[in-house]
Design a protein around this motif. Structure first.
Motif, PDB file in Angstrom:
ATOM      1  N   UNK A   9       0.838  -1.208   0.000  1.00 14.30           N
ATOM      2  CA  UNK A   9       0.000   0.000   0.000  1.00 14.30           C
ATOM      3  C   UNK A   9       0.873   1.258   0.000  1.00 14.30           C
ATOM      4  N   UNK A  10       0.599   2.162  -0.921  1.00 10.72           N
ATOM      5  CA  UNK A  10       1.399   3.374  -1.068  1.00 10.72           C
ATOM      6  C   UNK A  10       1.404   4.197   0.216  1.00 10.72           C
ATOM      7  N   UNK A  11       0.278   4.269   0.926  1.00 10.96           N
ATOM      8  CA  UNK A  11       0.250   5.066   2.154  1.00 10.96           C
ATOM      9  C   UNK A  11       1.183   4.488   3.214  1.00 10.96           C
ATOM     10  N   UNK A  14       4.763   5.336   2.134  1.00 15.56           N
ATOM     11  CA  UNK A  14       5.038   6.742   2.446  1.00 15.56           C
ATOM     12  C   UNK A  14       5.344   6.907   3.932  1.00 15.56           C
ATOM     13  N   UNK A  15       4.567   6.235   4.802  1.00 18.68           N
ATOM     14  CA  UNK A  15       4.784   6.334   6.247  1.00 18.68           C
ATOM     15  C   UNK A  15       6.131   5.713   6.638  1.00 18.68           C
ATOM     16  N   UNK A  16       6.455   4.564   6.063  1.00 20.72           N
ATOM     17  CA  UNK A  16       7.731   3.912   6.369  1.00 20.72           C
ATOM     18  C   UNK A  16       8.906   4.797   5.954  1.00 20.72           C
ATOM     19  N   UNK A  17       8.808   5.413   4.784  1.00 23.06           N
ATOM     20  CA  UNK A  17       9.855   6.315   4.321  1.00 23.06           C
ATOM     21  C   UNK A  17       9.999   7.496   5.266  1.00 23.06           C
TER      22      UNK A  17
END
Length: 99
Positions: A9-11, A14-17
């Motif tokens: 999942x892209x969200x 994004x959070x992991x990054x």
């Protein structure tokens, strides 16, 4: 050696990054210095063929990958998927350099 496709999942990506970058910033400060510039790169045709040893190594350049990302920031309407490859080059170098 086929495996199942990985769904990301892209969200969450994004959070992991964001979490990883906050850690780097807390450890190294607001700017990182890459100690190396040149690196070995494996062609996309061979990158995921883990049953065969790569034959077509090429040389990549972190400063060039970073320049592509700076260009992206200046011209966001010209984003292409390959910007993620250049981003990965830079992130890998940072991740291997900063504890």
């Amino acid at each position: 050696m086929a495996s199942e496709p990985v769904q990301i999942p892209i969200d969450q990506l994004r959070r992991a990054l964001g979490v990883a970058l906050r850690h780097i910033e807390a450890s190294a400060g607001p700017t990182v210095t890459l100690k190396e510039d040149l690196f070995w790169s494996v062609s996309v045709d061979e990158l995921y063929d883990v049953g065969t040893e790569p034959q077509a190594l090429t040389i990549g350049q972190l400063s060039e990958s970073w320049q592509h990302l700076e260009d992206l920031l200046a011209h966001q309407d010209q984003a292409v998927g390959y910007h993620l490859v250049w981003l990965a080059d830079v992130i890998r170098a940072i991740g291997q350099d900063v504890p």
